[in-house]
Design a protein around this motif. Sequence first.
Motif, mmCIF file in Angstrom:
data_model
loop_
_atom_site.group_PDB
_atom_site.id
_atom_site.type_symbol
_atom_site.label_atom_id
_atom_site.label_comp_id
_atom_site.label_asym_id
_atom_site.label_seq_id
_atom_site.Cartn_x
_atom_site.Cartn_y
_atom_site.Cartn_z
ATOM 1 N N ASP A 147 -3.186 0.327 -3.772
ATOM 2 C CA ASP A 147 -2.989 -1.053 -3.346
ATOM 3 C C ASP A 147 -1.877 -1.650 -4.197
ATOM 4 O O ASP A 147 -1.878 -1.507 -5.419
ATOM 5 C CB ASP A 147 -4.264 -1.874 -3.533
ATOM 6 C CG ASP A 147 -5.341 -1.521 -2.518
ATOM 7 O OD1 ASP A 147 -5.024 -0.861 -1.515
ATOM 8 O OD2 ASP A 147 -6.504 -1.903 -2.752
ATOM 9 N N HIS A 206 0.833 -1.204 0.000
ATOM 10 C CA HIS A 206 0.000 0.000 0.000
ATOM 11 C C HIS A 206 0.864 1.249 0.000
ATOM 12 O O HIS A 206 2.045 1.217 0.366
ATOM 13 C CB HIS A 206 -0.882 0.014 1.259
ATOM 14 C CG HIS A 206 -0.100 -0.199 2.531
ATOM 15 N ND1 HIS A 206 0.451 0.828 3.250
ATOM 16 C CD2 HIS A 206 0.238 -1.349 3.186
ATOM 17 C CE1 HIS A 206 1.094 0.332 4.304
ATOM 18 N NE2 HIS A 206 0.984 -0.987 4.288
ATOM 19 N N HIS A 264 -2.192 3.759 5.753
ATOM 20 C CA HIS A 264 -2.521 3.118 4.474
ATOM 21 C C HIS A 264 -3.074 4.170 3.518
ATOM 22 O O HIS A 264 -4.054 4.843 3.831
ATOM 23 C CB HIS A 264 -3.540 1.995 4.673
ATOM 24 C CG HIS A 264 -3.053 0.888 5.547
ATOM 25 N ND1 HIS A 264 -3.383 0.808 6.890
ATOM 26 C CD2 HIS A 264 -2.247 -0.161 5.296
ATOM 27 C CE1 HIS A 264 -2.803 -0.264 7.416
ATOM 28 N NE2 HIS A 264 -2.109 -0.869 6.470
#
Length: 288
Positions: free
Chosen positions: A217, A206, A213
Amino acid sequence: MAKEKKTWVVPEGQELTEMDRIILSFQHRGKKVPTRDLIKTPEQIDGIRKAGVLNTAVLDAVAEMIRPGISTLQIDELVYNFTTKHGGIPAPLNYEGFPASCCTSVNDVVCHGIPSAREILEEGDIVNVDCTTILNGYYADASRMFVIGGKTEPRWQQLVDVAWQCLKIGEQVCSRPYVFVGDIGNAIANHAHKNHMSVVRDLCGHGVGLEFHEPPDVEHYGHKGTGMLLVPGMTFTIEPMINLGHWEVCSDPDDPTGWIVLTADEEASAQWEHTYLMTENGVEIITH
């Protein structure tokens, strides 16, 4: 005809840079490109680098103390004490209910293992220790594998080695900018499969830096030319989770928090993780 979705927008009146031209070219071809807010400023990069130095030092301290006979809770206590002593905050602690300062994932635990006084490390165990550090509001993230006592069964040692090779292969893909997340995943999966191992699909790397985060992705399987374009100024992790058996995972039925992830077939799993900064010359390792 569908209207082109403009993710990368050049502010009105601002002269186009070479990076703008490259990104707009990919965007025009329908590729997934980042938004401007994913490009870190020099000040932000400096802060993330400093968080990375502390995060690496934490894992170095773990490497010095980890051995047969200690509990995973002792590792967690070291991570908390070392991080806070040096002005940092362990990002996992209380993150969405996670009850510890680091993750300690032993043998068939894929990730998010919760440190415990009852879990005593034995010779031959393989353990992933995953630490994320916040320093002055900036995040850095890394994990390492440890073979307890220095020796384990040959299949498990091969797993640890292949997981490391997968990380470095993903890193090599990023030796130049303007590659895609799918390029990383494709190279990693090919190497794992060549060694008769599998890549976990339910969890991924990530973006990181200003938050724990962030996009994108970073999946560790996939097809070349897919996923987000990685451009200078982006910070992200590569963290392949490699299983000795099948890629499927499951929750630990004995874990009331719902965090612990196990291999579904009870075979062993291994993972290494670095945080990277993409530059004009390829990736720089921020923390390891």
